[in-house]
Design a protein around this motif. Sequence first.
Motif, mmCIF file in Angstrom:
data_model
loop_
_atom_site.group_PDB
_atom_site.id
_atom_site.type_symbol
_atom_site.label_atom_id
_atom_site.label_comp_id
_atom_site.label_asym_id
_atom_site.label_seq_id
_atom_site.Cartn_x
_atom_site.Cartn_y
_atom_site.Cartn_z
ATOM 1 N N GLN A 62 0.825 -1.204 0.000
ATOM 2 C CA GLN A 62 0.000 0.000 0.000
ATOM 3 C C GLN A 62 0.864 1.262 0.000
ATOM 4 O O GLN A 62 1.593 1.531 0.955
ATOM 5 C CB GLN A 62 -0.929 0.028 1.213
ATOM 6 C CG GLN A 62 -2.082 -0.950 1.107
ATOM 7 C CD GLN A 62 -3.018 -0.819 2.293
ATOM 8 O OE1 GLN A 62 -2.994 -1.642 3.167
ATOM 9 N NE2 GLN A 62 -3.818 0.234 2.307
ATOM 10 N N ASN A 120 -8.591 1.614 2.499
ATOM 11 C CA ASN A 120 -7.232 1.372 2.984
ATOM 12 C C ASN A 120 -7.236 0.481 4.223
ATOM 13 O O ASN A 120 -6.393 -0.397 4.365
ATOM 14 C CB ASN A 120 -6.517 2.693 3.280
ATOM 15 C CG ASN A 120 -6.222 3.452 2.014
ATOM 16 O OD1 ASN A 120 -5.822 2.873 1.015
ATOM 17 N ND2 ASN A 120 -6.436 4.755 2.047
ATOM 18 N N LYS A 123 -7.926 -3.097 3.176
ATOM 19 C CA LYS A 123 -6.737 -3.751 2.612
ATOM 20 C C LYS A 123 -5.788 -4.242 3.702
ATOM 21 O O LYS A 123 -5.104 -5.246 3.528
ATOM 22 C CB LYS A 123 -5.983 -2.790 1.686
ATOM 23 C CG LYS A 123 -6.682 -2.538 0.380
ATOM 24 C CD LYS A 123 -5.882 -1.549 -0.457
ATOM 25 C CE LYS A 123 -6.562 -1.199 -1.737
ATOM 26 N NZ LYS A 123 -5.783 -0.225 -2.530
#
Length: 187
Positions: A62, A120, A123
Amino acid sequence: MDYHQPRFYHFSEDSIWLSKKASELSPNACSVLDIGCGSGVVGIETLNRLKSPKELILLEPQVEFLEYIQNNLEFIKRNIEVEIVNQTLERFNPGRKYDLIVSNPPYFNPKESRPSSDINRLKCRTFENLNLFDFVQIAIGHLNPSGEFYFLARQENPDVKKILSELKGFKVIDQFKDVLLLNFVHE
């Protein structure tokens, strides 16, 4: 320490526990790979506890974590080589192996967990393309023959039983609340 962390995800005490255990059990590791490092806390904490580490590789897919990783490098207490790699484990191909691999991978299966409205955060908590079983199979491919791999998994994860029964070299070595610490060494 006051690690820099994004608003959408904060490490928890199991990350610190993982780093303490891994460094106690593999104190002489020279090269460390932290897979899915987030803000870099597990790798940095592990590295700071080792006897004489030479390098740390922080692998994080990420891009949103990269600024935090960079800022957290200030907490490294040694002059060593550090590399931040913004890539998935599936695509990671360093051309070399590591003495110690640590990981606090996603705990949840996206089909079985409550989804987060923050993409986010989602994830960080769930595997996108892999499951835990596939993840550990790929990870051990990056390990030196005499190296060790430590990772955390929730006890109820069905992949834990599959890993322990189908893959040689894995064992549960400790437990912290409902989280298991698993270890792999080549047999």
